[in-house]
Design an enzyme around this catalytic site. Sequence first.
Site, PDB file in Angstrom:
ATOM      1  CG  ASP A  83      90.979 -52.423  68.128  1.00 14.94           C
ATOM      2  OD1 ASP A  83      91.593 -53.457  67.768  1.00 14.94           O
ATOM      3  OD2 ASP A  83      91.221 -51.818  69.185  1.00 14.94           O
ATOM      4  CE  LYS A  85      91.043 -54.395  71.463  1.00 15.99           C
ATOM      5  NZ  LYS A  85      92.378 -53.781  71.633  1.00 15.99           N
TER       6      LYS A  85
END
Length: 219
Positions: A83, A85
């Site tokens: 993840d 980001k």
Amino acid sequence: VSVERFKREIMLSAALQHPHVVPVLSAGQADALPYFIMPFVEGESLRSRMARGPLSVRETVSILKDVARALAYAHNRGIIHRDIKPDNILLSGGSAMVTDFGVAKAISASRERVSLGGRGGSGGSSHWSDGTITTIGTSLGTPAYMAPEQAAADPNTDHRADLYALGVVGYEMLVGAPPFAGRSPQALLAAQLTEMPAPLATRRYDVPPALAELLMRCL
């Protein structure tokens, strides 16, 4: 979720000791709620920094190098972030640190399947207990940064998904938006599977060719 599985996955990430990784200090359970503890990082997230506008090439390269070092370290130890980001990249003291390592995997691995019976005794089928796009965004990745294999829920997704996400983050730092910005989560996932992003060189003209080529290769 299976709390024991959650704790086991989190503690695997706790073994990561690197200057560009926010460490996990401990994990446990309180009133049936699993938790983990990380140190406070003084600074801001890359998301907050980008809210003030696109970054310079120099800033972008500095952040990418720090995040790449963190990913290389984790990948060499068999740990994938899943993840990457701007929200999970923290800027402090002139360097970047990656946070929430292993959390996406801990959540997805600790989920329990529930069996839902079909109508008229037609037999049960197995479903995730919560299969909304929001839940996918929380546990398996965030749509704008998901590699095609993640979008397709490929169980063999490996460390290269983090490199794709890093390419998206680099693209966004320079252009001000990820490659397929402005689409619904479903349309984003479809684009990850079927489209190539617009070449970086067509979106910003002061990016050195080697950097543009590297980021497009990640994508």
